[in-house]
Design an enzyme around this catalytic site. Sequence first.
Site, short mmCIF file in Angstrom:
data_model
loop_
_atom_site.label_atom_id
_atom_site.label_comp_id
_atom_site.label_asym_id
_atom_site.label_seq_id
_atom_site.Cartn_x
_atom_site.Cartn_y
_atom_site.Cartn_z
CD GLU A 190 23.28 7.75 12.87
OE1 GLU A 190 24.36 7.44 12.32
OE2 GLU A 190 23.10 8.83 13.42
CG HIS A 234 21.20 4.23 17.16
ND1 HIS A 234 21.81 4.85 18.22
CD2 HIS A 234 20.72 5.22 16.38
CE1 HIS A 234 21.71 6.16 18.08
NE2 HIS A 234 21.04 6.42 16.96
CG HIS A 240 17.84 9.07 19.59
ND1 HIS A 240 17.50 10.07 18.71
CD2 HIS A 240 18.89 8.42 19.03
CE1 HIS A 240 18.31 10.02 17.65
NE2 HIS A 240 19.15 9.01 17.82
CE1 TYR A 283 23.94 -8.13 39.32
CE2 TYR A 283 23.38 -7.04 41.38
CZ TYR A 283 23.07 -7.94 40.38
OH TYR A 283 21.90 -8.65 40.42
CG HIS A 302 23.22 10.53 18.44
ND1 HIS A 302 23.85 10.46 17.23
CD2 HIS A 302 22.07 9.82 18.29
CE1 HIS A 302 23.11 9.78 16.37
NE2 HIS A 302 22.02 9.39 17.00
CE1 TYR A 318 20.42 -14.89 37.35
CE2 TYR A 318 19.15 -15.16 35.34
CZ TYR A 318 19.22 -14.86 36.69
OH TYR A 318 18.07 -14.55 37.36
ZN LIG Z 1 20.43 8.29 16.34
#
Ligand SMILES: [Zn+2]
Length: 236
Positions: free
Chosen positions: A83, A102, A104, A123, A165, A218
Site C-alpha cells: 500500500e 493503515h 484492518h 463527540y 478494506h 485539551y
Molecule cells: Zn490494507
Amino acid sequence: MSVRTHRAGDISEEALRAEIVRTCLRMLELGINQGTSGNVSVRSGDRFLITPSGILYEKMMPDQIALMDADGKYFGPCKPTTEWRIHRGVMRARSDAGVVIHTHSMFATTIACLRRAIPALHYYVAVGGGPTIRCAEYATYGTQELADNVLTALLERDACLLANHGLVVIGSTLSETLRRTFDIEILARQYVYALQIGEPCILPDDEVERVRLKMKTYGTQQADDPGLVRLDAPAG
Ligand SMILES: [Zn+2]
C-alpha cells in the site's frame, strides 16, 4: 491540527526507525493490527520511512524499514508495503501529515464493509477532523486508484475508512496518530454496538466543530474554563 512533523535534523532517521518498530508492537498490544495487514510511514526530510511488505511486526527489525521518495523509488533490503501508493499520496498531498497509519482493525473494517461513514454518534468523532469519518470508494488494494480515492475521502479530515478494506489515519507524530487510530477503532466499535439496539442520535456539525476546537487546547483547559480555579496551596 498541530503542524509538528518529523524533519531531517529534528530527529535522526535511526531514532525514527526504532520508534516505528515500537509503534507497530504497540499496535499489536492494542489489538488494532490483523496479521501483516497494518502499515506505517513517517516523513523524514524530503522522503519517508515505510514498513516492509509481509514481515510480522514481532520479527521486524529497524533496518528492514524502507526509505522511499516521492517518485516511488525506495532504498533498503525489503520491499515497502504493497500500500505504498496510499502513503506516498498522503505525503505528497498533505504537508500537515508527518505520519500515516493503515490498519484492518476489526470494527473500523466492519463499518467499511457496509460502505458507511462513521457519523457523529459520539463527540469523539472530532478526532478524525470533522463531523464524519468518510468511507473511501472501493478500488483493488495496492492500486493508484485506491490511493486517489483515499485522498478524496481525507479532504479536510485526518482519517477515513476504505470500502471493504480498512482504515487510514494521518497525524503529525507517531504517538498522536497511534492514539487517533485507537480512538477511531473504539468509535467504530461503539457504532457497531449502537446499531444492534437502534439508530444512534447524531450530533449536529456545529457541535462537532466546537468539540474539535476544544480538543486542540485539551490539557490547557484552565485558560478557557472560568469555573476552574487552581490554588497555590490547599485552602483552609
Ligand atoms: Zn490494507
